[in-house]
Scaffold this active site. Structure first.
Site, PDB file in Angstrom:
ATOM      1  N   ASN A  91       0.870  -1.180   0.000  1.00  0.00           N
ATOM      2  CA  ASN A  91       0.000   0.000   0.000  1.00  0.00           C
ATOM      3  C   ASN A  91       0.902   1.224   0.000  1.00  0.00           C
ATOM      4  OD1 ASN A  91      -1.852   2.018   0.411  1.00  0.00           O
ATOM      5  ND2 ASN A  91      -2.260   1.512   2.564  1.00  0.00           N
TER       6      ASN A  91
ATOM      7  N   LYS B  41       0.077   4.197  -0.125  1.00  0.00           N
ATOM      8  CA  LYS B  41      -0.596   5.368   0.481  1.00  0.00           C
ATOM      9  C   LYS B  41      -0.412   6.565  -0.470  1.00  0.00           C
ATOM     10  CE  LYS B  41       0.490   3.473   4.976  1.00  0.00           C
ATOM     11  NZ  LYS B  41       0.120   3.569   6.370  1.00  0.00           N
TER      12      LYS B  41
ATOM     13  N   GLU C 277      -5.731  -5.272  10.471  1.00  0.00           N
ATOM     14  CA  GLU C 277      -4.743  -4.211  10.638  1.00  0.00           C
ATOM     15  C   GLU C 277      -5.017  -3.473  11.948  1.00  0.00           C
ATOM     16  OE1 GLU C 277      -2.702  -2.917   6.855  1.00  0.00           O
ATOM     17  OE2 GLU C 277      -4.504  -1.723   6.977  1.00  0.00           O
TER      18      GLU C 277
ATOM     19  N   SER D 123       3.047  -2.367  10.336  1.00  0.00           N
ATOM     20  CA  SER D 123       4.501  -2.369  10.560  1.00  0.00           C
ATOM     21  C   SER D 123       5.154  -3.708  10.215  1.00  0.00           C
ATOM     22  CB  SER D 123       4.818  -1.943  11.999  1.00  0.00           C
ATOM     23  OG  SER D 123       4.392  -0.610  12.226  1.00  0.00           O
TER      24      SER D 123
HETATM   25  C1  PEP Z   1      -0.953   0.047   5.756  1.00  0.00           C
HETATM   26  O1  PEP Z   1      -0.777   1.072   5.129  1.00  0.00           O
HETATM   27  O2  PEP Z   1      -1.984  -0.623   5.592  1.00  0.00           O
HETATM   28  C2  PEP Z   1       0.074  -0.387   6.711  1.00  0.00           C
HETATM   29  C3  PEP Z   1      -0.092  -1.516   7.334  1.00  0.00           C
HETATM   30  O3  PEP Z   1       1.131   0.456   6.888  1.00  0.00           O
HETATM   31  P1  PEP Z   1       2.541   0.109   7.619  1.00  0.00           P
HETATM   32  O4  PEP Z   1       3.029  -1.193   7.018  1.00  0.00           O
HETATM   33  O5  PEP Z   1       3.428   1.252   7.281  1.00  0.00           O
HETATM   34  O6  PEP Z   1       2.263  -0.035   9.077  1.00  0.00           O
END
Ligand code: PEP
Length: 235
Positions: free
Chosen positions: A9, A11, A158, A196
């Site tokens: 992702n 973002k 998540e 993470s």
């Molecule tokens: C996400 O954007 O769904 C995510 C889990 O971000 P990160 O891996 O940076 O925690």
């Protein structure tokens, strides 16, 4: 054993130059044991789709409208994404829920729109730290899931407190919630862990019996890190 799915992702990150470098970094490294997909910002979806690695990497969007068409300025419909060959759409990501007030009902409508357009929705569920501390994790994820007519989708657990914080759920914490969710969906539903995920923790998390892959934010922006995570899913 089911083939793992690793979804990046991005973002709201990227640029022509950064995308080209990232996609080139992934290029020539496949095919992988795991299935790999990246969810890019709308303007860059075509770049991912047309990249030389496009046939090996599926691609997805990070959101879409619940509406079919019409006077919804700024929105992108599921049908538009499908027309370009989009496979996945993230639904109900915690940043959408927290920053833009997206409700369970809106997530449900978007989930249905994505399915109606022939794509696969990735429904994100997860509790805040406050909710976890109050012992409400199962209650929250069950509510978020039951709001949706969930069928033929991907589920992503998540925990909000683990997203972008560098504090991942332990493999055991992830497994406990995944096992809970597993009982609520069909046995062939992939359940991804997100929060993470890094090269250092990926293998231990993916080794859990009910973790079918990962949704990876920050680490998907660095080709080597993302590839190391993909490789951790293939071992
Ligand atoms: C996400 O954007 O769904 C995510 C889990 O971000 P990160 O891996 O940076 O925690």
């Amino acid at each position: 054993m089911r083939r793992k799915l690793i979804v990046g992702n991005w973002k709201m990150n990227g640029s022509h130059a950064a995308n080209a470098e990232l996609l080139a970094g992934l290029q020539a490294q496949g095919p992988w044991v795991a299935e790999v997909a990246v969810c890019a910002p709308f303007p860059y979806l075509a770049e991912v789709a047309l990249s030389p690695q496009g046939s090996l990497i599926a691609w997805g969007a990070q959101d879409c409208s619940a509406h079919e068409a019409g006077a919804y300025t700024g929105e992108v419909s599921a049908a538009m994404l499908a027309e370009f060959g989009c496979r996945y759409v993230l639904i109900g990501h915690s940043e959408r829920r927290q920053l833009y007030g997206e409700t369970d009902a809106q997530a449900a409508a978007k989930f249905a729109a994505v399915k109606a357009a022939g794509m696969t929705p990735i429904l994100c569920v997860g509790e805040t730290l406050q909710e976890r501390d109050a012992g409400k994790t199962e209650q929250v994820v069950a509510r978020q899931l039951s709001a949706v007519d969930f069928k033929d989708g991907v589920l992503a657990y998540e925990p909000v407190w683990a997203i972008g914080t560098g504090r991942n759920a332990t493999p055991e914490q992830a497994q406990a919630v995944h096992a809970f969710l597993r009982r609520k969906v069909s046995s062939d539903t992939p359940i991804l862990y997100g929060g993470s995920v890094k090269p250092q923790n990926a293998a231990a998390i993916f080794a859990m019996p009910d973790v079918d892959g990962g949704l990876v934010g920050g680490a998907s922006l660095v080709a080597k890190d993302f590839l190391d995570i993909v490789k951790a899913a293939g071992t």
